[in-house]
Design a protein around this motif. Structure first.
Motif, PDB file in Angstrom:
ATOM      1  N   GLY A   1       6.894  13.426   3.621  1.00 14.48           N
ATOM      2  CA  GLY A   1       6.360  13.921   2.366  1.00 14.48           C
ATOM      3  C   GLY A   1       6.662  15.386   2.156  1.00 14.48           C
ATOM      4  O   GLY A   1       7.063  15.806   1.061  1.00 14.48           O
ATOM      5  N   SER A   2       6.500  16.205   3.187  1.00 12.23           N
ATOM      6  CA  SER A   2       6.750  17.641   3.044  1.00 12.23           C
ATOM      7  C   SER A   2       8.214  17.930   2.770  1.00 12.23           C
ATOM      8  O   SER A   2       8.548  18.843   2.002  1.00 12.23           O
ATOM      9  N   GLU A   3       9.105  17.148   3.364  1.00 11.73           N
ATOM     10  CA  GLU A   3      10.531  17.363   3.120  1.00 11.73           C
ATOM     11  C   GLU A   3      10.907  16.943   1.699  1.00 11.73           C
ATOM     12  O   GLU A   3      11.700  17.620   1.028  1.00 11.73           O
TER      13      GLU A   3
ATOM     14  N   THR B 236      -3.129  14.453   2.922  1.00  7.00           N
ATOM     15  CA  THR B 236      -2.508  13.138   2.993  1.00  7.00           C
ATOM     16  C   THR B 236      -3.608  12.114   2.781  1.00  7.00           C
ATOM     17  O   THR B 236      -4.676  12.221   3.385  1.00  7.00           O
ATOM     18  N   TYR B 237      -3.373  11.145   1.924  1.00  7.59           N
ATOM     19  CA  TYR B 237      -4.426  10.171   1.654  1.00  7.59           C
ATOM     20  C   TYR B 237      -3.827   8.845   1.214  1.00  7.59           C
ATOM     21  O   TYR B 237      -2.747   8.792   0.635  1.00  7.59           O
ATOM     22  N   PRO B 238      -4.509   7.725   1.520  1.00  8.00           N
ATOM     23  CA  PRO B 238      -4.018   6.411   1.138  1.00  8.00           C
ATOM     24  C   PRO B 238      -4.360   6.081  -0.309  1.00  8.00           C
ATOM     25  O   PRO B 238      -5.366   6.540  -0.845  1.00  8.00           O
TER      26      PRO B 238
ATOM     27  N   ASN C  64       0.817  -1.195   0.000  1.00  8.76           N
ATOM     28  CA  ASN C  64       0.000   0.000   0.000  1.00  8.76           C
ATOM     29  C   ASN C  64       0.860   1.258   0.000  1.00  8.76           C
ATOM     30  O   ASN C  64       2.008   1.249   0.429  1.00  8.76           O
ATOM     31  N   HIS C  65       0.268   2.338  -0.484  1.00  8.53           N
ATOM     32  CA  HIS C  65       0.984   3.602  -0.631  1.00  8.53           C
ATOM     33  C   HIS C  65       0.243   4.722   0.088  1.00  8.53           C
ATOM     34  O   HIS C  65      -0.951   4.640   0.335  1.00  8.53           O
ATOM     35  N   ILE C  66       0.983   5.741   0.400  1.00 11.23           N
ATOM     36  CA  ILE C  66       0.425   6.961   0.944  1.00 11.23           C
ATOM     37  C   ILE C  66       0.787   8.103   0.000  1.00 11.23           C
ATOM     38  O   ILE C  66       1.872   8.104  -0.590  1.00 11.23           O
ATOM     39  N   ALA C  67      -0.126   9.007  -0.181  1.00 10.09           N
ATOM     40  CA  ALA C  67       0.138  10.179  -1.012  1.00 10.09           C
ATOM     41  C   ALA C  67       0.055  11.429  -0.145  1.00 10.09           C
ATOM     42  O   ALA C  67      -0.753  11.504   0.789  1.00 10.09           O
ATOM     43  N   TYR C  68       0.901  12.390  -0.457  1.00 12.20           N
ATOM     44  CA  TYR C  68       0.907  13.675   0.246  1.00 12.20           C
ATOM     45  C   TYR C  68       1.032  14.759  -0.807  1.00 12.20           C
ATOM     46  O   TYR C  68       1.798  14.613  -1.772  1.00 12.20           O
TER      47      TYR C  68
END
Length: 463
Positions: free
Chosen positions: A281-283, A317-319, A201-205
């Motif tokens: 993610g922000s970095e 942020t979302y999966p 699974n992945h996370i998106a930012y």
């Protein structure tokens, strides 16, 4: 106890589309959406987080005439997409697929699109209960109802409701889907084994940032992706142009990956020798913007985050479920649609189009007492799209920075100077490199033929 024909869990694109189709076909339909706040929406609504890009042929997959979609939904019409590797890049000006939409695609306002789908469902007569969640679902397989199993939904306020058919459309989080389906998987087995392994699974930012006009003009008509810049299977940052000079700058990365899992951290442009863990993610985004534009612009001063956008102060942020899809336990009068069934993909940046189409199918079949056909019908409608995504994702699963450069060089050779070979064009005939890519793609597609991309099939459920 309140009783309805069709109950839908989740109010995103799949759930709203299911509600509209079920109500339009005469079923007493209720949709439950627990609702979340957003900076760019008045009141509660579905969790409308997505990079929100639409390719030309995806509109046809949704089964919409593109002229139906309200103008205020569309941000920017697109002419191309650009894939940037560490040392190579390629631009594509066509998807290579037949489509009714005359452009390459467009970016869109996800919350407005979701709200439009809600309006369609409301106009069709569906009962939309935003702000009311579902706590649990229990199925009575021995129901005396001649239409088969019935379901009891326990709501967040403690009330209960009985439904003949249920459409589970609670997105990649699957707050209800996993437990609901575990009723039919037998002892010692769980749907979580298929849909929720952390390594898959992945996370998106993403951040909403305002760009200087002259800089925004460089990418206002294209989607831009950077591949091989950060480690992880289908991990990449992007820029999607929005309204005015605002763009969404975001990334996708695997959940649970550690720096120790990276074979060659020095080969990734967004990693630093001083890193003792993978960046947030922000970095990652800060490093990308500094690398691409830092020579001419002060990133935080000249490309600021716009705090009245998105889910929280200009960020989201979302999966993303990057697993292969599952069949539904239609023998229990349940259809799973959209992200809940695994039709979203980290490879193609979400799956709004397949969520809408699978929701439409689920709603129509539930309303017409034909839900037993759902698994066959959704495969016929969106199976080719899922097959393409699964095949491509498998091919690039182990790609590192050098592999992306080689791939982009091959694609550049394939299309020459025209940029006219599309994302899925079959006319790849240029040289050994192209032959290898095409052969690998065909092999993967053959491996998953006849619905072989499904990881939990209908006959594995126990009733």
């Amino acid at each position: 106890m309140e009783r309805v024909d069709v109950a839908i869990v989740g109010g995103g694109p799949a759930g709203s589309s299911a509600a509209e189709r079920a109500a339009a076909h005469g079923a007493e339909t209720v949709l439950f959406e627990q609702g979340v706040p957003r900076e760019d929406r008045d009141g509660l609504g579905p969790d409308s987080t997505d990079a929100a890009g639409m390719l030309d042929y995806w509109i046809d997959i949704m089964d919409f005439d593109y002229r139906e979609i309200p103008d205020e939904v569309v941000h920017q019409e697109l002419e191309a997409t650009e894939f940037i590797g560490p040392n190579s890049a390629v631009e594509m000006t066509t998807t290579g697929m037949e489509a009714s939409y005359p452009k390459f695609g467009y970016t869109f306002h996800r919350a407005r699109m979701d709200d439009w789908l809600h309006e369609r469902a409301d106009d069709a007569g569906a009962d939309l209960r935003v702000g009311t969640g579902v706590k649990s679902l229990e199925t009575d397989l021995r129901s005396s109802n001649p239409k088969g199993p019935t379901h009891t939904l326990t709501l967040s306020d403690g009330d209960q409701l009985e439904a003949q058919y249920v459409v589970l459309a609670d997105g990649p989080q699957r707050r209800i889907t996993l437990e609901a389906l575990d009723q039919f998987t037998g002892p010692g087995r769980s749907v979580s084994d298929h849909l929720s392994p952390p390594e898959a699974n992945h996370i998106a930012y993403q951040e909403y940032r305002e760009f200087p006009p002259e800089l925004f003009a460089e990418f206002e008509d294209r989607l831009t992706f950077w591949w091989g810049y950060m480690p992880g299977e289908t991990a990449y940052p992007w820029i999607f142009p929005n309204d005015g000079t605002v763009a969404r700058v975001g990334l996708t990365m695997p959940i649970g990956m550690e720096l120790s899992d990276v074979d060659n951290p020095g080969g990734y442009k967004l990693l630093r020798p001083s890193d003792d863990q993978l960046p947030s993610g922000s970095e990652y985004i800060r490093r990308l913007l500094e690398q691409e534009y830092g020579d001419e612009y002060d990133v935080e001063e000249d490309i600021p985050i716009i705090e009245d956008r998105g889910k929280s102060k200009g960020t989201e942020t979302y999966p993303i479920s990057s697993t292969r899809p599952i069949d539904s336990p239609v023998g229990a009068n349940i259809a799973v649609a959209g992200g809940a069934m695994g039709t979203t993909s980290a490879f193609h940046e979400g799956g709004y189009h397949v969520a809408v189409r699978s929701g439409k199918i689920a709603g129509r079949l539930a309303a017409t007492d034909s839900i037993e056909n759902y698994n066959d019908v959704w495969k016929h409608a969106i199976g080719d799209e899922i097959l393409r995504n699964v095949a491509f994702a498998d091919i690039v699963a182990d790609y590192g920075p050098d592999d992306w450069d080689r791939a982009f060089d091959v694609v550049s050779d394939m299309q020459g100077d025209s940029g006219e070979n599309g994302l899925f064009d079959r006319r790849y005939t240029a040289g050994i490199g192209a032959t290898k890519i095409l052969a690998a793609y065909k092999k993967k597609k053959y491996q998953y033929r006849n619905g072989g991309y499904v990881q939990l099939s209908e006959d594995e459920y126990f009733y």
